[in-house]
Structures are given as structure tokens and as C-alpha cells.
Design an enzyme around this catalytic site. Structure first.
Site, mmCIF file in Angstrom:
data_model
loop_
_atom_site.group_PDB
_atom_site.id
_atom_site.type_symbol
_atom_site.label_atom_id
_atom_site.label_comp_id
_atom_site.label_asym_id
_atom_site.label_seq_id
_atom_site.Cartn_x
_atom_site.Cartn_y
_atom_site.Cartn_z
ATOM 1 C CB SER A 119 10.457 106.708 -72.545
ATOM 2 O OG SER A 119 10.631 108.074 -72.746
ATOM 3 C CG HIS A 140 8.198 107.845 -77.511
ATOM 4 N ND1 HIS A 140 9.281 107.073 -77.842
ATOM 5 C CD2 HIS A 140 8.558 108.506 -76.377
ATOM 6 C CE1 HIS A 140 10.242 107.258 -76.963
ATOM 7 N NE2 HIS A 140 9.833 108.121 -76.070
ATOM 8 C CD GLU A 152 9.421 104.732 -81.017
ATOM 9 O OE1 GLU A 152 10.149 103.817 -81.415
ATOM 10 O OE2 GLU A 152 9.367 105.083 -79.824
ATOM 11 C CG ASN A 190 13.651 104.434 -75.510
ATOM 12 O OD1 ASN A 190 14.696 104.976 -75.861
ATOM 13 N ND2 ASN A 190 12.629 105.123 -75.038
HETATM 14 N N1 LIG Z 1 13.606 113.583 -71.634
HETATM 15 C C1 LIG Z 1 13.591 112.801 -72.704
HETATM 16 O O1 LIG Z 1 14.598 112.671 -73.415
HETATM 17 C C2 LIG Z 1 12.328 112.103 -73.095
HETATM 18 C C3 LIG Z 1 12.203 111.647 -74.422
HETATM 19 C C4 LIG Z 1 11.016 111.027 -74.803
HETATM 20 C C5 LIG Z 1 9.992 110.861 -73.879
HETATM 21 N N2 LIG Z 1 10.156 111.302 -72.594
HETATM 22 C C6 LIG Z 1 9.017 111.107 -71.675
HETATM 23 O O2 LIG Z 1 8.336 112.344 -71.567
HETATM 24 C C7 LIG Z 1 7.758 112.487 -70.265
HETATM 25 C C8 LIG Z 1 8.257 113.773 -69.631
HETATM 26 O O3 LIG Z 1 9.665 113.719 -69.538
HETATM 27 P P1 LIG Z 1 10.539 115.050 -69.364
HETATM 28 O O4 LIG Z 1 11.948 114.642 -69.580
HETATM 29 O O5 LIG Z 1 9.974 116.166 -70.166
HETATM 30 O O6 LIG Z 1 10.315 115.343 -67.817
HETATM 31 P P2 LIG Z 1 10.529 116.725 -67.031
HETATM 32 O O7 LIG Z 1 10.740 116.367 -65.625
HETATM 33 O O8 LIG Z 1 11.512 117.581 -67.733
HETATM 34 O O9 LIG Z 1 9.107 117.451 -67.194
HETATM 35 C C9 LIG Z 1 7.937 117.019 -66.541
HETATM 36 C C10 LIG Z 1 7.072 118.252 -66.286
HETATM 37 O O10 LIG Z 1 5.807 117.838 -65.828
HETATM 38 C C11 LIG Z 1 5.374 118.762 -64.845
HETATM 39 N N3 LIG Z 1 4.363 118.112 -64.045
HETATM 40 C C12 LIG Z 1 4.504 117.178 -63.091
HETATM 41 N N4 LIG Z 1 3.298 116.795 -62.612
HETATM 42 C C13 LIG Z 1 2.379 117.526 -63.289
HETATM 43 C C14 LIG Z 1 0.953 117.571 -63.270
HETATM 44 N N5 LIG Z 1 0.259 116.797 -62.454
HETATM 45 N N6 LIG Z 1 0.335 118.432 -64.095
HETATM 46 C C15 LIG Z 1 1.028 119.210 -64.949
HETATM 47 N N7 LIG Z 1 2.389 119.188 -65.020
HETATM 48 C C16 LIG Z 1 3.040 118.352 -64.207
HETATM 49 C C17 LIG Z 1 6.640 119.103 -64.096
HETATM 50 O O11 LIG Z 1 6.497 120.341 -63.407
HETATM 51 C C18 LIG Z 1 7.643 119.179 -65.219
HETATM 52 O O12 LIG Z 1 7.761 120.467 -65.770
HETATM 53 C C19 LIG Z 1 8.136 111.215 -69.517
HETATM 54 O O13 LIG Z 1 7.083 110.298 -69.630
HETATM 55 C C20 LIG Z 1 9.356 110.727 -70.265
HETATM 56 O O14 LIG Z 1 9.529 109.330 -70.162
HETATM 57 C C21 LIG Z 1 11.295 111.931 -72.195
#
Ligand SMILES: NC(=O)c1ccc[n+]([C@@H]2O[C@H](COP(=O)([O-])OP(=O)(O)OC[C@H]3O[C@@H](n4cnc5c(N)ncnc54)[C@H](O)[C@@H]3O)[C@@H](O)[C@H]2O)c1
Length: 482
Positions: A119, A140, A152, A190
Site C-alpha cells: 500500500s 495494488h 493501481e 492512499n
Molecule cells: N488490508 C487491506 O485493506 C490492504 C489493501 C491493499 C493492500 N494491502 C497490502 O497487502 C499486503 C497484505 O496485507 P493483508 O491485509 O492481506 O495482511 P494479512 O496480515 O491479512 O495477510 C498477510 C499474510 O501473509 C502471510 N505471510 C507472512 N509471511 C509470509 C511468508 N514469508 N510467506 C508466505 N506468507 C506469509 C501471513 O500468514 C498472512 O496470512 C500488505 O502489503 C498491505 O499493505 C492491504
């Protein structure tokens, strides 16, 4: 770019949704998680989400089986050797992502494209941690990925230019709308959304209005689907605080300094919905509202006659000698008008917004009775009262105009086109209109003048009208050249 097999690393909130999106578009997907427990959680997420799509009639039972059949789940990254594209959606921690990218660089075939769903982190820095920076991009997605239509597509200064249109095409194949931009912190959505939310936190902290008044003003007055505090709770105060920190690190602008209240709430463990309490949650017991005994009023300022006629129609009495409350209509602070009255404590500023909201500005002299009276009067007219302090822009303009100004500056800097910015804010935030559409509806001159008033009051350089806006107003132009 040949595209048959896609890898998704991290099957949390975003990754599971992204895997589903690719599988629903007919692609084969390898989903990678850190350990067996997380993998099982990812599988449940995928099964639940696709089942809900069936329940809502978006997918048939057979299609669901086919979608799930196209997804292979594993805890071994080494299975990604044949993937044409790998998207990582692991936690927003640079060190973790860099280590993953270095590893993917080793595992994946040389032509494979590596993408991040970050993000706010630097895509360029991630690209530099691989031996194939020309093949590293940002993709994104928005939450929930299967539903939100925006992607994005982020390229860096070293991305292979031929890759960008291919990825935009891929996004369309997934049923999404791509917006292609360079690598600046926060990208489009963002970068425009978070500073507005952060600003709302600062207004709350300054006591300009209460949490609920601000939320209500932005929903009913500005027509947004959610108030800023409800949205902050949904995004998570920790995530919001971190994104603001990344924006500030890049721009060093006071507008991007994370609100101190955010830091305090995050440190206290109040993270929003995910922890059960943030700005909302644990509501105080509703107190019995005081009733005013207002009978007489006076109204002044532009639109006063019409307002007075409506109040007289519902039974209130207009009085010029000794009214219970003096309503001063307008969109600027009112204390200068109050001090001209024999009873300055009876004056309340009234700013009507969007036909639904009446911002009620109480000056340093306004009495509680006069404010209560003003609330009662506007409620009778079926307007939502938003009590606030007598500050430039009150609530809605104070929050909205700097956000719109940010959008003009973003376009002016050459980062994104007007149409891309409008599309991104509508599809990424569910806003009814993009910032440029909103500006043209408000009027460029009204926006410029509102910003000047805000700047004169707060002296914040971010509120100074963007040069492009100023010039268009001077040129007498009513719409942005597209
Ligand atoms: N949540 C949102 O609204 C949102 C929106 C857009 C982008 N993002 C971005 O997406 C990314 C993930 O966010 P999220 O909210 O899904 O997080 P989350 O914590 O829900 O999920 C992350 C997942 O990654 C797994 N993980 C951690 N280390 C790992 C590894 N080495 N190998 C494989 N899996 C691994 C974890 O077990 C977990 O299931 C971040 O970069 C975040 O900034 C989030």
C-alpha cells in the site's frame, strides 16, 4: 508476457482475495503461505468467499468447484518456479518483503514478473533487491479484492516500459479497471485519502467538532459513503498511522505528519474494528438531550429570508428586538458579526451543506442555550445539525477543500491524469464522484476562495490554492482542461 500460471504469496485478507480473482478469470494459481495453520486459514477464506459468491448468485456451484480446482495451495515457495507472475501480499514490513523478493528472484524463471501489493512501501526499493528490477512492479488491489474494481498498476523508473500496458490489460482481463502510475508513496488513492482522514483526526483533536458530528457531516453533507472515523476504524489505526508515516518520510510536509492522537490510540491498543475499539466502540450511555425553549429567532446573511420563511411556516416567530437566537447564514466564521450585537451570546453561524446538513458554528461567546435553540430550529427543518467551532471552513469545507487541492496538486505535478485520479477515487474508495468532478460541481472559484479563507486562518501551506486552480479561476475557466 505469457500468462498461464500465477503465484500469490501470503493468503491473508488481500492475498486470498487476489488468488480468487485470478482463478475466477480462468488462470491457474499457486497460493503460498508461511505455515500449515496459515494455509488452512487461507483455504477457509477462499472457500468462504467463493461460497458467498454462489449464495449471491454471482457464481454457480460448478464454477465455484472449477475456481477452487485451479488453485493449488502450498507452504513451499520453491513451487513457484514455473509461475509467469508472482504477487506478494505478505505483511507491510520492508525487511520481510525484501527477503521474499530476493528469494523469489532466485526461485522464479528469469522472465517471470514479480509484483507487490504494498500500500505504501517503495516498489523501487523492492525492485532493487532483485537481479531483475525491470520485471518488478506494483499491483495494488483494494479490499475486498474480488469486489473492488480498481487496480493501481505501479511502475518504477527502471520497469520495462513494455510491461506496463500488458499488466493494465491483465487487470482488465480480471474485470478490473487499471490506473497506471509511477512509484510515489501512497500512489493515488492512499496519497489522497489518508491525509484527509488524518486531517479529520486533527480537527477532532482541536475540538472543532465531535467524532459523530464530523462523521455525519461528511456522510450527509459531502455525500461520502462513510465518515472519516468509521473509515479509520475499518482500515485500522495502526495501518493508517504507518501509511501517514511513509507519506511524511517522502514529502516532509506538515500535511502528512501523522496525527498525534493516532499514535496515542495505537499505543493504547485501540486499533479500530480489528481490536474491537478505535474511535468508535464502547459507546458512552446516551444522555437525555436537553430541550430548548426557543420561540423567537432572527436570521441574517445570504439566504436568511428563505430560512426565516421556512421557520415561520412551522410556527416559530421572527423577532428583531430580543430573539432567543440569531442565525447568521454564510460560509465564513461569524464572531465578527456576533460582537456587533447587543447580545453576542445569542448568535450562531449556520452553514447549509448539500441540502441535508446545517453546520452550526458556536463562537467563543455563544451560549449553550443559543446553540440548543439553533439545533432545535434546524432539526424542525429536517436538517442534520453539526455543531462546530467558529473556524474557517467549519467541518465539511475544512476537510474537503484541502483534499480536493491535493488532487489538483497531484495532477499538476504530472503524476496522474484527471480522469485517472477521478476513476481511482471512485473505484478505490466508493466515492460517488471523483475530486475533479466534485470541484467542477462546487465551482473552481468557490473552491479557490474557500481555500484562501482556510489558508488565512490556519496558515498551512497545504491549504494555499494550487497554482493551476488559481490560474484557471483567473482565466475565467469553469472546467479543467482534459
Ligand atoms: N488490508 C487491506 O485493506 C490492504 C489493501 C491493499 C493492500 N494491502 C497490502 O497487502 C499486503 C497484505 O496485507 P493483508 O491485509 O492481506 O495482511 P494479512 O496480515 O491479512 O495477510 C498477510 C499474510 O501473509 C502471510 N505471510 C507472512 N509471511 C509470509 C511468508 N514469508 N510467506 C508466505 N506468507 C506469509 C501471513 O500468514 C498472512 O496470512 C500488505 O502489503 C498491505 O499493505 C492491504
Amino acid at each position: 508476457m505469457a500468462l498461464e500460471m500465477v503465484g500469490v504469496v501470503g493468503l491473508g485478507t488481500m492475498g486470498a482475495g487476489i488468488a480468487e480473482v485470478f482463478a475466477r478469470a480462468g488462470l491457474r494459481v499457486i497460493g503460498v503461505e508461511a505455515d500449515a495453520d496459515s494455509l488452512a486459514r487461507g483455504r477457509r477464506h477462499l472457500e468462504g468467499s467463493t461460497q458467498r459468491a454462489v449464495d449471491r448468485g454471482k457464481l454457480s456451484g460448478e464454477e465455484r468447484a472449477a475456481v477452487l480446482g485451479r488453485i493449488t495451495l502450498t507452504t513451499s515457495r520453491d513451487d513457484l518456479g514455473e509461475a509467469d507472475l508472482v504477487i506478494e501480499a505478505i505483511p507491510e514490513i520492508m525487511a520481510l518483503k525484501k527477503a521474499l523478493f530476493a528469494d523469489l528472484d532466485r526461485i522464479c524463471k528469469p522472465a517471470a514478473v514479480l509484483a507487490t501489493n504494498t500500500s505504501s512501501l517503495s516498489v523501487t526499493e523492492l525492485a532493487a533487491s532483485t537481479g531483475r528490477p525491470q520485471n518488478v512492479v506494483g499491483l495494488h488491489f483494494f479490499n475486498p479484492a474480488p469486489v473492488m474494481r480498481l487496480v493501481e498498476v505501479v511502475h518504477t523508473v527502471v520497469t520495462d516500459p513494455a510491461l506496463v500496458p500488458e499488466l493494465a490489460e491483465l487487470a482488465r482481463r480480471l474485470g478490473k479497471t487499471p490506473v497506471t502510475v509511477g512509484d510515489r508513496a501512497g500512489f493515488v488513492v492512499n496519497r489522497l485519502l489518508l491525509p484527509y482522514l488524518n486531517h479529520a483526526v486533527n480537527l477532532l483533536d482541536q475540538g472543532v467538532a465531535t467524532r459523530d458530528a464530523i462523521d455525519q457531516a461528511m456522510r450527509a453533507g459531502a455525500g461520502l459513503p462513510m465518515g472519516p472515523f468509521a473509515l479509520l476504524d475499518l482500515i485500522g489505526l495502526d495501518t493508517s498511522y504507518e501509511i501517514m508515516g511513509v507519506l511524511f518520510d517522502e514529502t516532509r510536509s506538515a500535511r502528512h505528519a501523522p496525527a498525534p492522537v493516532l499514535r496515542e490510540l495505537v499505543a493504547a491498543g485501540l486499533l479500530g474494528r480489528k481490536s474491537g475499539r478505535g474511535f468508535h466502540g464502547e459507546e458512552p450511555p446516551p444522555s437525555e438531550p436537553d430541550k430548548s425553549t426557543v420561540r423567537t429567532f432572527a436570521a441574517q446573511g445570504p439566504g436568511a429570508e428563505e430560512l426565516a420563511a421556512r421557520l415561520v411556516e412551522v410556527g416559530f416567530k421572527e423577532s428583531s428586538d430580543d430573539p432567543d437566537v440569531v442565525l447568521h447564514l454564510g460560509d465564513r466564521p461569524v464572531v465578527e458579526h456576533a460582537v456587533r450585537l447587543a447580545r453576542p451570546e445569542r448568535l450562531v453561524g449556520v452553514h447549509l451543506v448539500g441540502g441535508k446538513v446545517a453546520e452550526l458554528a458556536a463562537t467563543a461567546l455563544t451560549s449553550t442555550e443559543a446553540l440548543l435553540a439553533a439545533k432545535d430550529l434546524v432539526k424542525v427543518l429536517k436538517l442534520i445539525p453539526v455543531p462546530c467551532r467558529d473556524r474557517a471552513g467549519f467541518v465539511v469545507d475544512a476537510l474537503l477543500l484541502p483534499y480536493l487541492n491535493d488532487a489538483v496538486r497531484m495532477h499538476e505535478s504530472g503524476y496522474a491524469s484527471i480522469d485517472d485520479i477521478d476513476t481511482a477515487m471512485k473505484l478505490g474508495c466508493g466515492y460517488p464522484a471523483g475530486p475533479f468532478e466534485t470541484i467542477e460541481a462546487l465551482g473552481l472559484e468557490a473552491m479557490r476562495d474557500g481555500l484562501r479563507a482556510l489558508y488565512a486562518e490556519y496558515r498551512d501551506p497545504a491549504f494555499a490554492p494550487a497554482p493551476l486552480l488559481d490560474q484557471l479561476v483567473t482565466a475565467g475557466v469553469r472546467a479543467f482542461p482534459r
